[in-house]
Design a protein around this motif. Sequence first.
Motif, mmCIF file in Angstrom:
data_model
loop_
_atom_site.group_PDB
_atom_site.id
_atom_site.type_symbol
_atom_site.label_atom_id
_atom_site.label_comp_id
_atom_site.label_asym_id
_atom_site.label_seq_id
_atom_site.Cartn_x
_atom_site.Cartn_y
_atom_site.Cartn_z
ATOM 1 N N PHE A 50 0.804 -1.222 0.000
ATOM 2 C CA PHE A 50 0.000 0.000 0.000
ATOM 3 C C PHE A 50 0.840 1.278 0.000
ATOM 4 O O PHE A 50 0.330 2.357 0.243
ATOM 5 N N ASP A 51 2.159 1.129 -0.241
ATOM 6 C CA ASP A 51 3.042 2.301 -0.270
ATOM 7 C C ASP A 51 2.898 3.168 0.966
ATOM 8 O O ASP A 51 2.647 4.373 0.884
ATOM 9 N N ILE A 52 3.023 2.545 2.121
ATOM 10 C CA ILE A 52 2.882 3.320 3.348
ATOM 11 C C ILE A 52 4.273 3.576 3.905
ATOM 12 O O ILE A 52 5.045 2.639 4.108
ATOM 13 N N PRO A 53 4.627 4.826 4.147
ATOM 14 C CA PRO A 53 5.936 5.113 4.729
ATOM 15 C C PRO A 53 6.039 4.442 6.100
ATOM 16 O O PRO A 53 5.096 4.490 6.894
ATOM 17 N N THR A 54 7.126 3.766 6.341
ATOM 18 C CA THR A 54 7.225 2.994 7.576
ATOM 19 C C THR A 54 8.002 3.728 8.644
ATOM 20 O O THR A 54 8.911 4.487 8.356
ATOM 21 N N ARG A 55 7.589 3.477 9.867
ATOM 22 C CA ARG A 55 8.291 4.099 10.989
ATOM 23 C C ARG A 55 9.370 3.170 11.492
ATOM 24 O O ARG A 55 10.431 3.580 11.889
ATOM 25 N N GLN A 56 9.019 1.876 11.488
ATOM 26 C CA GLN A 56 9.927 0.910 12.118
ATOM 27 C C GLN A 56 10.680 0.136 11.057
ATOM 28 O O GLN A 56 10.405 -1.032 10.815
ATOM 29 N N GLU A 57 11.582 0.839 10.398
ATOM 30 C CA GLU A 57 12.327 0.253 9.293
ATOM 31 C C GLU A 57 12.996 -1.055 9.694
ATOM 32 O O GLU A 57 12.948 -2.042 8.986
ATOM 33 N N LYS A 58 13.550 -1.051 10.888
ATOM 34 C CA LYS A 58 14.401 -2.194 11.233
ATOM 35 C C LYS A 58 13.784 -3.070 12.318
ATOM 36 O O LYS A 58 14.482 -3.761 13.034
ATOM 37 N N ALA A 59 12.485 -2.991 12.445
ATOM 38 C CA ALA A 59 11.865 -3.776 13.502
ATOM 39 C C ALA A 59 12.211 -5.252 13.345
ATOM 40 O O ALA A 59 12.210 -5.790 12.245
ATOM 41 N N ASP A 60 12.514 -5.882 14.462
ATOM 42 C CA ASP A 60 12.834 -7.309 14.437
ATOM 43 C C ASP A 60 12.551 -7.856 15.825
ATOM 44 O O ASP A 60 13.034 -7.285 16.809
ATOM 45 N N PRO A 61 11.787 -8.856 16.041
ATOM 46 C CA PRO A 61 11.087 -9.616 15.014
ATOM 47 C C PRO A 61 9.884 -8.841 14.433
ATOM 48 O O PRO A 61 9.456 -7.850 14.991
ATOM 49 N N LEU A 62 9.387 -9.381 13.317
ATOM 50 C CA LEU A 62 8.275 -8.742 12.619
ATOM 51 C C LEU A 62 6.943 -9.334 13.085
ATOM 52 O O LEU A 62 6.867 -10.510 13.414
ATOM 53 N N CYS A 63 5.985 -8.481 13.089
ATOM 54 C CA CYS A 63 4.634 -8.907 13.448
ATOM 55 C C CYS A 63 3.947 -9.442 12.182
ATOM 56 O O CYS A 63 3.889 -8.733 11.173
ATOM 57 N N VAL A 64 3.461 -10.673 12.242
ATOM 58 C CA VAL A 64 2.852 -11.247 11.049
ATOM 59 C C VAL A 64 1.459 -11.782 11.372
ATOM 60 O O VAL A 64 1.270 -12.483 12.362
ATOM 61 N N VAL A 65 0.498 -11.407 10.553
ATOM 62 C CA VAL A 65 -0.845 -11.948 10.686
ATOM 63 C C VAL A 65 -1.025 -12.977 9.574
ATOM 64 O O VAL A 65 -0.922 -12.642 8.398
ATOM 65 N N VAL A 66 -1.245 -14.224 9.977
ATOM 66 C CA VAL A 66 -1.441 -15.252 8.960
ATOM 67 C C VAL A 66 -2.930 -15.261 8.582
ATOM 68 O O VAL A 66 -3.794 -15.470 9.424
ATOM 69 N N VAL A 67 -3.185 -14.968 7.320
ATOM 70 C CA VAL A 67 -4.563 -14.969 6.866
ATOM 71 C C VAL A 67 -4.731 -16.037 5.810
ATOM 72 O O VAL A 67 -3.773 -16.442 5.157
ATOM 73 N N GLY A 68 -5.927 -16.493 5.634
ATOM 74 C CA GLY A 68 -6.127 -17.549 4.653
ATOM 75 C C GLY A 68 -7.539 -17.616 4.183
ATOM 76 O O GLY A 68 -8.468 -17.129 4.825
ATOM 77 N N LEU A 69 -7.678 -18.189 3.021
ATOM 78 C CA LEU A 69 -8.981 -18.402 2.443
ATOM 79 C C LEU A 69 -8.938 -19.825 1.919
ATOM 80 O O LEU A 69 -8.206 -20.118 0.987
ATOM 81 N N GLY A 70 -9.671 -20.711 2.524
ATOM 82 C CA GLY A 70 -9.576 -22.106 2.132
ATOM 83 C C GLY A 70 -8.182 -22.624 2.432
ATOM 84 O O GLY A 70 -7.660 -22.415 3.517
#
Lengths: 719, 148
Positions: free
Chosen positions: A635-655
């Motif tokens: 979405f071309d969003i300027p990021t604040r936390q360039e070097k964040a580690d670990p990364l927050c991940v939302v696992v989404v799924g369809l079927g």
Amino acid sequence: MGVCFMSEDPRDAGVDLGEFLEFYLLDSQEQIERLGTGLLQLEKEGNNITLINDLFRSAHSLKGASGTMGFTPIVALTHAAEDLLDRLRQGKTEVTMEIIDILLAVTDRVKMMLEQVKQNQEITVEFVDLTESLKRLTEGAPKDGTAAAAEGEAKEEDPALKDVPVVDFALTAAEKAEVANALETGHGVFQVEIAFDSKAVMRAVRAVMAVQRAESIGTVVKSAPGMEEIEAENCAKFSLLLICDEAAGEIQEELMNVSELSGVEVHFYADPLAPGKSPGEAVGAAKRETLLQAEPAVKTDSQPAAVMAATTAPDAAKGNSSVQTIRVDTVRMDNLINMAGEMVITRTRLVQNGLDLKDAHPDDHLVSQLNETNMYLGRLMNDLQEGIMRLRMVPIGTVFSRFPRLVRDLARKTGKEITLELRGEETELDKTVVEVIGDPMMHLIRNSVDHGIEMPEERQLTDKPKIGTILLDAYHEGNHIVILISDDGQGLSLEKIKAKALEKGLISEREELSDRDVGNLIFLPGFSTADQVTDISGRGVGMDVVKKALSNLGGSIDIDTKRGKGTTFTIRLPLTLAIIQALLVNVGEEVYAVPLSSVLETLLVERKDIKSVGGLPMIQLRGKTLPMISLHKKFDIPTRQEKADPLCVVVVGLGEKAFGLIVDELRGQQEVVIKSLGEHLNNLPGIAGATILGDGKVTLILDVGALVQEIMIERKNRS
Amino acid sequence: MAEEQLVTLNLEKEEFGIDIMMVQEIIRIPAITRVPKAPEYVEGVINLRGNIIPVVDLRTRFRMDRTDDTDLSRIIVLQVDKKVFGVRVDAVNEVLRLNDEDIEPPPPVALGVETRFIRGVGKIGERLLILLNADQIMDEEFNHESFE
């Protein structure tokens, strides 16, 4: 009176006529629906007098309304139908297939006429052929010439058992007119005598409850004495004048649900000042008769009738279960919802103000009071919002009710014998969903009739009952509604499907598919195994369209088929398209809502674990590779936390397709009201809609399905 | 003699006029939510009493340089063909009446703004008012490019 004004736009003739027209159309369509379902019921049950009375009443009011509006062709048709129905209810003619057929044809024809009225066209639909046939049937040989049968209805009830107390309701002219009108149009008008238990305290409250109960099944014209007097004078009993289509027993049962009443008596009402009507009149015969009395001792703990009365029962068996309803423009309702939402937001601010005040003046008891009131207001707001949301819920029976006719006609056409069984019609779901599931369901039912159920001879060869059955069922399952469309036909040939899929290149030889997978192949675009293309179910455009329509609604469809035993389609749909549970996530400065229904889990992923496969970032999750999308990049969003580690991940799924969304932060779960972005901005890739959060700011809702599709395409292009 | 009422607004150094019949209300700049993948001139969406409406930055739309908000910045909420949207402008000046005869067709050489956005030019003494074609601000061109 004539049709002449239809040649021009009736709306030009004045605002009022336009408004009337709209009301007329709504009302007429309802009557036509009622006639349609009633006739099908009649076909099954034969001479059911209450049902015929209902049908007669519908035809009558349709005729009346059309006459007022000047739609002569509709008047002519409904008048002829009314005559025939009159013969039926007088028992002069038997219900036959031919009669049902012709009356159904009348409903179809009137529907077409109404459509023309709606389009502001002149009514050109042919109708003389039908009126002729109706006339012929009406004038046909009477059954046995017992003209007196007309009184049958009234005689069935027990004659007066005891005197009805004369109560002066002191009706105003308007109320008198209402009663007279109700009697004329064949509604029941009752005088209900309600006695309080001698120990009853707060009698006025009981009285109000009784009135409310009565209002749930009919219209309370007046009570005598009035509510104020009941309160002031501590009366032992009071009387209600009630217009209601329920049977006397139903009314009594309903009212006996109010506690601290010692008895309820239901009588037919007659205006003491008016001359008695001829005994031949319908249900509302203006004759004083005690119908029922009940003492609490006899009271059985029956199902509260309100539950049944509250659903627009599509089965005409209950016949006159007309519900006390009003029509409200959906726009008005949406405004109400918006306003409630805004009030919630305003209240949030109020709460913040209260807390700030508390910080500034921790010992001021006025501030504490303010905060307490705020809390109470919050609870009220929640109830209000929920209540408004519930206004949008309608029973699925409104959708089901159009199918009996469809199945009947299709069965006739194909020469098959089919019964359609309906279950769970009272299951409620949002209006938005109800409006759109009709077509996909119709397609599936057509399919079941056409390809599922076998010809009667064929069925008998295989030890099956000659008459095939299609079952429609609906029930709630968590936040979803499940709709089953099931037939006991021949089932699908999985081999055939597989072969076809191979031939069309939809699957490859090596692919290992479970039976379920094979069954679901029919939902792929451009798939049809029907050897023979009929005009009932389509030409291989269909199942994929059905699937698409359903997934557009956030629903899914599954198929379970057994060779020789039948096929069951299971549709799962969200209860409402208006509210969803969502996971709110921060991405840069923005907040997005991810529909919780598509969230599988959330993870913390270290950067070093992300591998690039074919240019796409992937991680290993429990032995499976999971592709990742960064919402920043997407979405071309300027990021604040360039070097964040670990990364927050939302696992989404369809079927079976799942992927990880990389976000900055999880904010928590919340119920959100889905709103459209408007005509200008809907259909943006990856955005399903928007919602307004507690702080009044707009938040976008992600379209996980679209994102999955995009990543699939991207993957394909790269590999 | 026919006359029309206009709401006048400023963008850069130019003064524009919008038919008052299309103006639903004028509000201060609220929180605007960016909408990814939307056309460039759509700055985002706002909450207008529970309804979500898009906001067009008129500077971007008219290919002018963007500026920061000032105290005078406003969003004019327009209703065109039953569709409601907002346009962000530098400032709103006044409401005035203009006689039909004081309106000239748009000049063939545009005033730094694409001609399709201009309905005409109004003259009030020495002042020149560019009359906006409100229905073009959110026109199909955008629909074509953003779908598919």
